[in-house]
Design a protein around this motif. Structure first.
Motif, PDB file in Angstrom:
ATOM      1  N   PHE A 289       0.841  -1.199   0.000  1.00 45.43           N
ATOM      2  CA  PHE A 289       0.000   0.000   0.000  1.00 45.43           C
ATOM      3  C   PHE A 289       0.878   1.251   0.000  1.00 45.43           C
ATOM      4  O   PHE A 289       0.589   2.236  -0.665  1.00 45.43           O
ATOM      5  CB  PHE A 289      -0.921  -0.024   1.229  1.00 45.43           C
ATOM      6  N   ALA A 290       1.968   1.184   0.775  1.00 47.93           N
ATOM      7  CA  ALA A 290       2.854   2.345   0.871  1.00 47.93           C
ATOM      8  C   ALA A 290       3.863   2.408  -0.267  1.00 47.93           C
ATOM      9  O   ALA A 290       4.765   3.239  -0.254  1.00 47.93           O
ATOM     10  CB  ALA A 290       3.574   2.339   2.218  1.00 47.93           C
ATOM     11  N   GLY A 291       3.744   1.499  -1.247  1.00 47.08           N
ATOM     12  CA  GLY A 291       4.509   1.674  -2.464  1.00 47.08           C
ATOM     13  C   GLY A 291       5.640   0.708  -2.742  1.00 47.08           C
ATOM     14  O   GLY A 291       6.319   0.838  -3.746  1.00 47.08           O
TER      15      GLY A 291
ATOM     16  N   PRO B  81       0.303   6.692  -1.193  1.00 50.01           N
ATOM     17  CA  PRO B  81       0.114   7.803  -0.252  1.00 50.01           C
ATOM     18  C   PRO B  81       1.425   8.555  -0.009  1.00 50.01           C
ATOM     19  O   PRO B  81       2.489   7.948   0.043  1.00 50.01           O
ATOM     20  CB  PRO B  81      -0.355   7.108   1.033  1.00 50.01           C
ATOM     21  N   GLY B  82       1.314   9.860   0.101  1.00 53.50           N
ATOM     22  CA  GLY B  82       2.488  10.665   0.435  1.00 53.50           C
ATOM     23  C   GLY B  82       3.268  11.123  -0.769  1.00 53.50           C
ATOM     24  O   GLY B  82       4.210  11.897  -0.660  1.00 53.50           O
ATOM     25  N   GLN B  83       2.881  10.643  -1.952  1.00 50.33           N
ATOM     26  CA  GLN B  83       3.665  10.959  -3.138  1.00 50.33           C
ATOM     27  C   GLN B  83       3.223  12.276  -3.768  1.00 50.33           C
ATOM     28  O   GLN B  83       4.002  12.936  -4.442  1.00 50.33           O
ATOM     29  CB  GLN B  83       3.505   9.824  -4.147  1.00 50.33           C
ATOM     30  N   SER B  84       1.959  12.625  -3.570  1.00 50.01           N
ATOM     31  CA  SER B  84       1.445  13.874  -4.141  1.00 50.01           C
ATOM     32  C   SER B  84       0.461  14.454  -3.132  1.00 50.01           C
ATOM     33  O   SER B  84       0.304  13.939  -2.043  1.00 50.01           O
ATOM     34  CB  SER B  84       0.743  13.592  -5.466  1.00 50.01           C
ATOM     35  N   ARG B  85      -0.255  15.496  -3.554  1.00 46.72           N
ATOM     36  CA  ARG B  85      -1.235  16.063  -2.629  1.00 46.72           C
ATOM     37  C   ARG B  85      -2.480  15.188  -2.535  1.00 46.72           C
ATOM     38  O   ARG B  85      -3.355  15.404  -1.713  1.00 46.72           O
ATOM     39  CB  ARG B  85      -1.599  17.485  -3.056  1.00 46.72           C
TER      40      ARG B  85
ATOM     41  N   LEU C  47      -4.913  12.146  -1.694  1.00 44.68           N
ATOM     42  CA  LEU C  47      -5.015  11.225  -0.560  1.00 44.68           C
ATOM     43  C   LEU C  47      -5.441   9.847  -1.051  1.00 44.68           C
ATOM     44  O   LEU C  47      -6.261   9.725  -1.956  1.00 44.68           O
ATOM     45  CB  LEU C  47      -6.044  11.748   0.439  1.00 44.68           C
ATOM     46  N   VAL C  48      -4.860   8.829  -0.452  1.00 48.46           N
ATOM     47  CA  VAL C  48      -5.189   7.459  -0.831  1.00 48.46           C
ATOM     48  C   VAL C  48      -5.913   6.790   0.328  1.00 48.46           C
ATOM     49  O   VAL C  48      -5.398   6.742   1.444  1.00 48.46           O
ATOM     50  CB  VAL C  48      -3.916   6.660  -1.173  1.00 48.46           C
ATOM     51  N   MET C  49      -7.113   6.322   0.058  1.00 48.74           N
ATOM     52  CA  MET C  49      -7.917   5.747   1.132  1.00 48.74           C
ATOM     53  C   MET C  49      -8.342   4.339   0.751  1.00 48.74           C
ATOM     54  O   MET C  49      -8.940   4.132  -0.310  1.00 48.74           O
ATOM     55  CB  MET C  49      -9.133   6.633   1.383  1.00 48.74           C
TER      56      MET C  49
END
Ligand code: TPP
Ligand code: SF4
Lengths: 578, 297
Positions: free
Chosen positions: A264-266, A419-423, A425-427
């Motif tokens: 999930f975190a890439g 998540p955290g890569q751009s503005r 939000l990933v839910m």
């Protein structure tokens, strides 16, 4: 095949037979020979009766042979238990000062005072080096290759260890030559280095791990369980060099949830386990299905149910792999037959997992995982493409509206980002959710999301790997198999061919989604279909029947915890087709 | 400058008067005070009323399985240490179903903040006892009242050298917000057990009941969170007086700091180079000098 030889090493766990086996395998492989080696051990750390067997040949080999040419008996039990497997020309190496040999019949008994030489060279622990060197001498292999190898492997352990081992080796080697001289005979098998390229020697577990490293697996979490522990240790040994986070989980539940969190975190993420551990993982497996998180899970089969035969082999989790977990969601099940296939299929698994945002299972078993195979050509990372299927930074930058992790689409695949890569939000949610990832309960959204997930199966058809055909498909008899039996069945088929039988072989490496259309085309109007499986119920045969309506004419099944032998298959297939 | 609206998520679906509202507000206040941008926050939760909290915020989240938030959070943190990872669990979630993960993540010490909404009851499954329920608590399952010893998360965490151990109370918003801030700022595993009244299913541990009992550890001038024995003693205090605050601090290296692979930054940013396996191919040939895999390259 002009030349071939089978060496069997037997003894108690802890006597170092694996060392003897692996060093010999490596030496011969370096000398250009094809090597296949497998282990047969009990679930205990010391004592018991364990076997390391090795077959070497000047033609490619992928299976064990039934005949034993050289028996290295490290204990009395080995000597007595395996005498019946020997033939007139077989040679037995044992320590006559410790073990009383039985009246031998025709086999050649070679007593090497392993224990005495070991003690005189530094300690009883060196006995396996003596046995190793005696074997090398007997087979006419030059001692210098062994010395090189000892230096290479013991290099880190210091000068004294190298010195003691080298001395033990030299004396063991001399002893073998002396015996040959005195008895005025040479061993009927001579294995000098061939004028052939060095072979790569890889186990199934290493094939998987190398595939994962090449594919950029950056997170690995696992809980030890035979036969998949080798992947955990291999990944750990390369973690620093390849920038992989390797974590031993507190249990398999944690392992798979970690893999999901990391993905999930890439990070490309993988875990490996066996049946019992996979039982614990099924809850998380389903979570990957619902959250559409790409993960790769290696399921190394061993005989069940429950703890079964912990160190032995079986192919009895095929139906389980395709059905495991609650609820309906797409998945992929791949089943390599060799370390080479394991390498490429593992890399493929990472791409497919990310392309379709699904969990992928790689089915191996103890036989494939722990056996060593010689590869003719090196594993080629150039053949591996990396396809992460993530939204690019430009695409993310251009996206005006809010990001929807589960956006509906034609194909069922939603654009994915980290998540955290751009503005944006990933839910993600394990509850049924709307396009954004928020919990919902209404039937329309549920139907839409469930349909979206299942839709991916249609598109997965385009990447399906049809079964591989060996021999002529016009053949009267088609032998069908999957996964790890590849080598055994392949050799059986060649043998049948040589005997003039009209057979061909079909080997499955992808079981799910099942290549129904291709199989229907391939098997239409075939005379005789014979399915060979290392299980009691014919699991692939059932799937073929379910998916194509075609029934097998014969099933050859074995579920005694051991791999098939070529001899047995050869005879059984012959019986069946006549 | 971030405002409260930047953290506004979807509409809450908790019962009126639920302690979770207080916790949500405290979390928002803490995030606002710290000016943490929503895209740098990852909330991970399990299943239960408490675990729905991330939906009511604007941030990245992964709402996983019952009891399994911690392994997901740990790995996400390892994959991308640049994220602020906050976990929301219920007491059943974290100490019951997820008990094993709770223990082992204290050992690992990832830099994540673990907030447990401790209502001493199972809310979402309608009122069974939880591991922290007080003795004598009767439910439709525990018909004769709970006779098991309650799980003491603080005492256990302290005994395992958890690096940050605190207790808050949903009815003491600004104090709770401060604890959450401290937890987020603390480098290492921060446990914040939050006393959360559940007016629907727990008629014992109500707002009123807590109001009469809670006090701040700061009131005790002697108290020192660096002292495990004192912390342990305070963690066992339960009854007429219930302490709130930071019980124990034990700074130590985090798991992220101990993993060499993370020196190169978040895993997703590291380049994938299949060719790098050629560096180790030699080990499989073991023949010094000969490198057939490099032929023709
Ligand atoms: C594996 C599994 N078992 C059981 C459940 C059912 N379940 C949902 S929430 C819950 C307990 C919730 O209690 P708690 O964690 O204390 O959270 P609360 O609802 O009180 O906030 C249970 C048992 C589940 N979802 N998954
Ligand atoms: S059941 Fe209890 S915990 Fe759940 S929302 Fe209602 S009051 Fe809150």
């Amino acid at each position: 095949m002009d030349k071939e030889l089978t060496i069997k090493i037997g003894g108690e766990a802890g006597q170092g037979l694996v060392t003897i086996g692996s060093v010999l395998s490596n030496l011969f492989s370096r000398g250009g020979w094809y090597v296949f080696s497998s282990q047969d051990y009990e679930s205990r750390i010391r004592g018991g009766h364990n076997i390391f067997q090795m077959r070497i040949a000047d033609d490619p080999i992928w299976a064990m042979s039934d005949r034993v040419d050289v028996l290295i008996a490290l204990d009395r039990e080995t000597l007595y238990l395996h005498l019946p497997e020997l033939h007139d020309n077989s040679v037995v190496i044992y320590d006559g000062e410790k073990i009383q040999a039985p009246p031998s019949g025709k086999v050649k008994l070679m007593s090497v005072p392993m224990d005495r030489i070991a003690r005189e060279s530094g300690g009883p622990i060196l006995a396996n080096t003596v046995a190793l060197a005696a074997t090398v001498g007997l087979l006419g292999y030059e001692i210098k290759y062994l010395e090189d190898y000892l230096r290479l492997t013991f290099g880190k352990k210091g000068e004294q260890i190298i010195r003691e081992n080298t001395q033990a080796a030299r004396r063991g080697h001399e002893e073998a030559l002396r015996i040959c001289r005195e008895k005025r005979e040479v061993c009927p098998f001579q294995v000098r280095p061939l004028d052939a390229p060095t072979k790569m020697l890889v186990s199934g577990n290493e094939g998987v791990a190398l595939g994962a490293l090449a594919a950029g697996c950056k997170f690995y979490s696992g809980y030890p369980m035979t036969p998949s522990t080798g992947i955990l240790t291999y990944m750990a040994s390369k973690a620093d060099q390849f920038g992989v986070v390797v974590e031993q989980a507190e249990d398999e539940i944690a392992a798979i949830n970690m893999v999901i969190g990391a993905s999930f975190a890439g990070a490309r993420a993988m875990t490996a386990t066996s049946g019992g551990g996979f039982d614990l993982m099924t809850e998380g497996f389903s979570l990957a299905g619902m959250t559409e998180t790409p993960i790769v899970v290696v399921l190394g089969q061993r005989p069940g149910p429950a703890t079964g035969l912990p160190t032995r082999t079986e192919q009895a989790e095929l139906q389980y792999a395709i059905h495991a977990s609650h609820g309906e969601f797409p998945r992929m099940v791949l089943a390599p037959g060799t370390p080479e296939q394991a390498f490429y299929l593992t890399a493929h698994a990472f791409n497919q997992a990310e392309k379709y945002q699904i969990p992928v299972i790689i089915l191996t078993d103890q036989y494939l995982a722990d056996s060593y195979f010689s590869l003719d050509r090196p594993l080629d990372p150039d053949k591996i493409t990396i396809d992460r299927c993530l939204l690019s930074e430009e695409e993310l930058g251009r996206m005006k509206e809010e990001y929807r992790r589960y956006a509906l689409s034609e194909t069922g695949i939603s654009p994915r980002t980290i998540p955290g890569q751009s503005r944006h939000l990933v839910m993600a949610d394990s509850d049924e959710h709307d396009e954004y990832g928020h919990i919902i309960e209404d039937r329309e959204t549920r139907s839409r999301q469930a349909a979206k997930r299942m839709k991916k199966e249609q598109m997965m058809e385009q990447d399906i790997l049809p079964p591989n055909i060996y021999g002529h498909l016009k053949a009267k008899n088609i032998i069908i198999c999957w996964g790890s039996t590849w080598g055994i069945v392949h050799e059986t088929m060649k043998k049948l061919h040589d005997e003039g039988e009209d057979v061909a072989m079909l080997h499955f490496t992808q079981i799910w989604p099942f290549p129904s259309r291709q199989v229907k085309d391939l098997l239409r109007d075939r005379d005789e279909l014979i399915c060979i499986e290392n299980n009691a119920t014919g699991q692939l045969a059932s799937i073929i029947r379910e998916k194509t309506g075609m029934a097998m004419d014969e099933k050859i099944l074995q579920a005694d915890g051991r791999p098939f032998s070529v001899q047995y298959l050869f005879e059984t297939v012959q019986e069946v087709i006549r | 400058m971030l405002t409260r609206d930047d953290y506004q998520g979807t509409k809450e679906a908790w019962c009126p008067g639920c302690g979770n509202f207080g916790i949500l507000n405290a979390v928002k206040k803490a995030l606002l005070d710290l000016q943490l941008p929503p895209e740098k926050i990852l909330m991970v939760s399990g299943i239960g009323q408490a675990s729905k909290l991330p939906h009511y915020l604007r941030c990245n989240f992964f709402n996983g399985l019952h009891g399994r938030a911690l392994p997901v959070a740990l790995a996400a943190k390892l994959a991308n240490p640049e994220m602020t990872v906050i976990v929301h669990n219920g007491d059943g979630d974290c100490y019951g179903e997820g008990g094993n993960h709770f223990l082992h993540n204290i050992r690992r010490n990832p830099d994540i903040t673990c907030i447990v909404h401790d209502n001493k009851v199972y809310g979402l499954t309608k009122g069974q006892a939880s591991p922290t329920s007080d003795k004598g608590f009767t439910t439709k399952v525990q018909t004769h009242g709970v006779f098991n010893e309650p799980f003491n998360p603080l005492a256990i965490a302290i005994s395992m050298n958890c690096s940050f151990v605190a207790r808050g109370y949903a009815g003491d918003l600004s104090y709770l917000a401060e604890l959450i801030k401290k937890g987020i700022q603390h480098k290492g595993f921060s446990l914040i057990d939050v006393l959360q009244p559940c007016p629907t299913f727990n008629h014992v541990n109500t707002f009123r009941w807590y109001q009469e009992r809670v006090y701040h550890l700061e009131e005790d001038k002697e108290f020192d969170p660096g002292n495990p024995l004192k912390a342990f003693y305070k963690a066992r205090e339960w009854g007429d007086r219930i302490p709130l605050g930071v019980f124990y601090l034990h700074p130590r290296p985090t798991i992220e700091e101990n993993i060499p692979a993370l020196q190169a930054g978040p895993l997703y940013r590291q380049k994938i180079q299949p060719n790098r396996i050629l560096d180790i191919m030699e080990e499989f040939y073991a023949s010094p000098g000969e490198k057939p895999w490099l032929r023709g390259r």
